[in-house]
Design an enzyme around this catalytic site. Structure first.
Site, PDB file in Angstrom:
ATOM      1  N   CYS A 268      56.527  34.802  -9.760  1.00  0.00           N
ATOM      2  CA  CYS A 268      56.324  34.631 -11.203  1.00  0.00           C
ATOM      3  C   CYS A 268      55.737  33.270 -11.556  1.00  0.00           C
ATOM      4  O   CYS A 268      54.970  33.151 -12.513  1.00  0.00           O
ATOM      5  CB  CYS A 268      57.623  34.867 -11.958  1.00  0.00           C
TER       6      CYS A 268
ATOM      7  N   CYS B 216      42.231   2.108 -38.552  1.00  0.00           N
ATOM      8  CA  CYS B 216      43.361   1.255 -38.929  1.00  0.00           C
ATOM      9  C   CYS B 216      44.414   2.122 -39.605  1.00  0.00           C
ATOM     10  O   CYS B 216      44.107   2.947 -40.464  1.00  0.00           O
ATOM     11  CB  CYS B 216      42.888   0.150 -39.872  1.00  0.00           C
TER      12      CYS B 216
ATOM     13  N   CYS C 208      44.389   0.865 -43.681  1.00  0.00           N
ATOM     14  CA  CYS C 208      43.248   1.053 -44.589  1.00  0.00           C
ATOM     15  C   CYS C 208      42.235   2.075 -44.118  1.00  0.00           C
ATOM     16  O   CYS C 208      41.326   2.439 -44.863  1.00  0.00           O
ATOM     17  CB  CYS C 208      42.552  -0.289 -44.826  1.00  0.00           C
TER      18      CYS C 208
ATOM     19  N   HIS D  41      56.036 -10.273 -32.796  1.00  0.00           N
ATOM     20  CA  HIS D  41      55.401  -9.150 -32.099  1.00  0.00           C
ATOM     21  C   HIS D  41      54.204  -9.619 -31.280  1.00  0.00           C
ATOM     22  O   HIS D  41      53.452 -10.493 -31.704  1.00  0.00           O
ATOM     23  CB  HIS D  41      54.944  -8.087 -33.099  1.00  0.00           C
TER      24      HIS D  41
ATOM     25  N   HIS E 178      62.925  32.162 -14.088  1.00  0.00           N
ATOM     26  CA  HIS E 178      61.836  33.134 -14.210  1.00  0.00           C
ATOM     27  C   HIS E 178      60.779  32.606 -15.174  1.00  0.00           C
ATOM     28  O   HIS E 178      61.083  32.268 -16.315  1.00  0.00           O
ATOM     29  CB  HIS E 178      62.368  34.480 -14.694  1.00  0.00           C
TER      30      HIS E 178
END
Length: 953
Positions: A598, A785, A788, A830, A868
């Protein structure tokens, strides 16, 4: 099972003064007193009896005050000592212990233990004996000669006996040794012509195999129990007024709550006398009582007929309450031929349907001695039983078979005295088991219309036990009924599929093959029994004798003659929309499954049924670096699998088996012809090792070198906040967390769902996004972006989960927006990275808002449930244009039958894919209609294609 377990540093000698061994009859869970770990001692484990419990051990009280416990030291776990109830073990002698210990799989060991004949023959196998060796499961046995018999390593008090065999003829070169084991020469033979095996892999070759009778795997407990005064099936009489009436005993036992009154007897009368329905105080005592002809009396009111012989319990037969050797009683009129089944109280059952005629013939009839007739067909499970000598067992020599006009004209027959437990009476007849008209209430009144010779169409499918017409079957009553299935079908007016059995022995109330006035097959009178198919089981007495066909070799054009598919040379694009729907829909459509295929059937159906994105695989000419079977594989795929599937909507399992055999040629591959595999294993072997397909995906991680692959596995931690994730979300999250990018836009993207193995799923439901936007996952591609919509210059992975800016989406910003976003105090730290852009990006594109998107379309979903695999494919543009494919949807026949593939429409999928994620999350999976539940809950791989890269566009 109650038990206690200790860890001992050393077993002291008083334990082993007498070597008595026991085999566990059920699994035992015990606790190691030192480590406090729960250990499992499986059924089939062998222990040595502890004779002295006082040495270093304290007796653990049995649960609920049970007594008669046995202390055992488990031989496979040298520091494990446990106490078990007597009923949970069986004693075995030391020679058997040595043979069984070599079998490391406890389940296989237990199976061999039950086969007493084979185990006993193992004691006869010695150096010089000719044998057959089973090297691999499902394959043929090779001839050989035993060159060594004994333990391989004599380190334990008791060691398993192994056999060193030199393989002969076609087996030469199939072994793994020249007789050396761990540097020690145990026997000598050519290189790779020897093997070391346990008894379960050996079969002694004998000139005369007369051991069939004891091959019946009987019970391990053969203790005799007290028999009732009257035997079931014995003939008795009773005085009613001035007349003497006769009948057959169908019940003899004490009554519940009235044990002090002694035995009561239920008699199935020859004449319609009586009103007992088989019950007492609401308890069903007998399933074969008929209110028209059965009577219940105290044993003192019964007159037994003359005793003809002392009856002994059948060899290796299961003993039940009320079974014994008090003697049998017979009637002076000729008795019907039949087997001496174990008498005893029958459990309540609704298995038996009323047949026709009275339960006992009113006119005496002379009966011939019993013969059994088995169709001589190629794969009949009983084929190996047809050469049994006439004097086998206790049965009388068989007479000539009946005239051929009473049998099917399509088959030839062998005569076979079948019953292993028949005990002849002094007059040469065989005692019989009555089947009275006890269940007329189930069927209603019998139809006495003339017998019809054209019964309703038989149902060809077998049951979950692999039973089919011709199978040796057993109906689990007390005692059981044995016979061969002659017909399977659903008579008019019944919702159950019935099996028509030709019993090995006559039984009162049975017919000659008719049911409700319609003939379904022909056999001797009183031998046709009709029962629910689901109530039948393979004949347990011959479990070790029924040959299992080699399912690999069986998958050929001869055996699958009725299921063959076409060969199409012409290159064929997939048919879509209505045309494709009409070609593909229905039973015997799709790819036929066979023997764990299968995973392969469903994968091929997904990739090629309605998509041409990988058709270049079928057309690339062979190059000098390709494997020698490259052209063979490609031609097979193109002309015998893909093209026929697209034109005729069907591919036979023989074509798939050809492909599976090719896959096994690869050094890194094994088990593709027989074992359960995963789609990714198949794709890697086919695409990488054989066809050398250009990798579908090119992925780069954090500036590293490009990695090539054929599919992408999503790895991620579960987010409890996400109820039903989309494929879009899962892919983006996985790429962001791993810092990945597509180096090139793929034409085909196969995504493996976040799950571990076949069972554990990270999410209960996954929404298969119909469209996948991969623009933000591509290298050197202009992107919008997030704020925008201008040309993005920077990407920040740390902003990905920020709920204030499109949570759960990739964050890329233009120069201005990036500065603004990262002015926020929580984002000051960040680390963002520049977006890689194409060097020749036209300046006007992004200024006019023409930043293109790279999107892919979902074309198939591969799903798995309980090992299966099935497939969902999209055949058109409409939201409801979905088909569901199962290569093993139905079955024609039993173990040696055929799977019937099926493709069904599932438009309901479209409706669920329109639902919101919140609605899907709150929806109980059990309430999802049709096949849609499997799509949403069991997805294993989702397959996407680029709408602009199809070969035929």
């Amino acid at each position: 099972m109650s038990s206690g377990l200790w860890s001992q540093e050393k077993v002291t000698s008083p334990y082993w003064e007498e070597r008595i061994f026991y085999l566990l009859l059920q699994e035992c869970s015990v606790t190691d007193k030192q480590t406090q770990k729960l250990l499992k001692v499986p059924k089939g484990s062998i222990g040595q009896n502890i004779q002295d419990r006082s040495v270093g051990l304290s007796r653990i009280p049995s649960a609920k005050g049970k007594k008669n416990q046995i202390g055992l030291k488990i031989l496979e776990q040298p520091h494990a000592v446990l106490f078990v109830d007597e009923k949970d073990v069986v004693e075995i002698n030391e020679k058997f212990t040595e043979l069984l210990l070599a079998i490391t799989n406890c389940e296989e060991r237990f199976s061999l233990f039950k086969n007493r004949n084979r185990l006993s023959k193992g004691l006869q196998i010695d150096v010089g004996c000719p044998v057959k060796v089973q090297l691999r499961s499902g394959e043929e046995k090779f001839p050989g000669v035993v060159r060594f018999r004994g333990p391989l390593l004599a380190e334990r008090t008791v060691s398993g006996i192994f056999f060193g065999v030199e393989l002969l003829e076609e087996g030469r070169g199939q072994g793994f040794t020249d007789g050396v084991y761990q540097g020690k020469q145990l026997f000598q033979c050519d290189e790779d012509c020897g093997v070391f095996v346990a008894l379960d892999k050996l079969e002694l070759i004998e000139d005369d195999d007369t051991g069939l009778e004891s091959d019946y795997a009987g019970p391990v407990d053969t203790m005799q129990v007290e028999l009732p005064p009257l035997e079931i099936n014995s003939r008795v009489s009773l005085k009613l007024g001035e007349t003497i009436e006769s009948g057959t005993v169908i019940f003899c036992d004490v009554l519940p709550g009235k044990e002090s009154l002694g035995y009561f007897v239920g008699v199935d009368m020859d004449n319609p006398i009586g009103n007992w329905d088989g019950r007492f105080d609401g308890v069903q005592l007998c399933s074969f009582a008929s209110v028209e002809s059965t009577i219940l009396l105290h044993i003192n009111d019964i007159i037994p007929e003359s005793v003809t012989q002392e009856r002994r319990p059948p060899k290796l037969a299961f003993m039940s309450r009320g079974v014994g050797d008090k003697g049998s009683f017979s009637h002076n009129k000729p008795k019907a031929t039949g087997s001496t089944s174990d008498p005893g109280t029958r459990n309540r059952s609704e298995l038996f349907y009323t047949l026709n005629g009275s339960s006992v013939d009113s006119q005496p009839q002379s009966k011939s001695k019993n013969s059994w007739y088995i169709d001589e067909v190629a794969e009949d499970p009983a084929k190996s039983l047809t050469e049994i000598p006439p004097d086998f067992g206790h049965a009388s020599p068989p007479l000539q078979p009946p005239s051929m006009n009473s049998l099917s004209s399509e088959n030839r027959f062998h005569s076979l005295p079948f019953s292993l437990t028949k005990m002849p009476n002094t007059n040469g007849s065989i005692s019989h088991s009555p089947l009275s008209l006890s269940v007329q209430s189930v069927m209603g009144e019998l139809n006495n219309a003339p017998v019809q010779e054209s019964p309703p169409l038989a149902v060809s499918s077998g049951n979950s036990h692999g039973l089919e017409v011709g199978s040796l079957a057993e109906v689990k009553e007390n005692p059981p009924f044995y016979g061969v299935i002659r017909w399977i079908g659903q008579p008019p007016g019944l919702n159950e599929v019935l099996a028509g059995l030709e019993l090995e022995d006559e039984c009162a109330g049975c017919t000659d093959g008719t049911f409700r006035g319609t003939r379904y097959f022909t056999c001797a009178l009183k031998k046709a029994l009709f029962v629910k198919l689901k109530s039948c089981r393979p004949d347990s007495r011959f479990a070790s004798l029924q040959p299992v066909s080699n399912q690999i070799e069986r998958c050929n054009s001869l055996a699958f003659g009725g299921y063959l598919s076409e060969v199409v040379e012409e290159n064929t694009p997939p048919k879509m929309e209505k045309e494709g729907f009409e070609i593909m829909i229905g039973k015997k459509k799709g790819i036929q499954g066979h023997y764990n295929s299968c995973y392969l059937d469903s994968t091929l159906f997904c990739l090629f049924a309605f998509s041409s994105v990988l058709d270049t695989v079928l057309l690339r000419p062979k190059e000098k670096n390709d494997v020698e079977y490259y052209s063979e594989t490609q031609e097979l795929l193109r002309t015998e699998i893909v093209n026929p599937l697209r034109i005729y909507g069907y591919v036979c399992a023989t074509k798939i088996m050809k492909l599976r055999k090719i896959l096994e040629k690869v050094e890194a591959a094994s088990g593709f012809t027989s074992e359960e595999k995963d789609p990714e294993e198949f794709l890697n072997i086919l695409f990488h090792h054989i066809l050398r397909v250009e990798p579908l995906l090119k992925i780069r991680s954090a500036g590293q070198k490009v990695q090539d692959c054929y599919f992408y596995q999503i790895f991620m931690e579960k987010n409890e906040k996400v109820g039903v994730p989309t494929i879009q979300q899962l892919l983006e999250c996985s790429f962001i967390n791993s810092n990945l990018k597509f180096a090139e836009a793929p034409s085909c993207l196969i995504i493996q769902m976040p799950r571990f193995g076949k069972d554990f799923k990270l999410f209960k439901k996954i929404f298969p996004s119909l469209e996948l936007n991969i623009t933000d996952l591509l290298e050197d591609t202009p992107r919008q972006c997030r704020i925008c919509g201008g040309l993005a210059m920077y990407e920040c992975r740390e902003c990905y989960d920020d709920p204030d800016i499109s949570a759960g989406k990739i964050k890329q910003f233009c120069k201005t927006c990036n500065a603004q976003v990262h002015l926020h105090p929580k984002r000051l730290n960040h680390k963002y990275n520049p977006v890689s852009l194409p060097k020749d990006l036209p300046d006007w594109d992004w200024r006019h808002g023409c930043i293109p998107c790279q999107k892919m379309e979902l074309f198939a979903v591969l799903c798995i449930e309980t090992s299966h695999y099935v497939a969902f494919v999209k055949y058109g543009k409409d939201d409801s244009a979905w088909l569901f494919f199962d290569s093993m949807a139905d079955r024609d026949g039993g173990q040696n039958g055929f799977n019937i593939p099926q493709v069904t429409p599932c438009p309901e999928v479209g409706e669920y894919l329109k639902m919101s994620l919140d609605d899907l999350h709150s929806l109980d999976s059990r309430r999802i209609q049709g096949c849609a539940r499997r799509l949403l809950c069991d997805a294993y791989m989702c397959m996407y294609q680029s709408p602009t890269m199809s070969l035929y566009k």
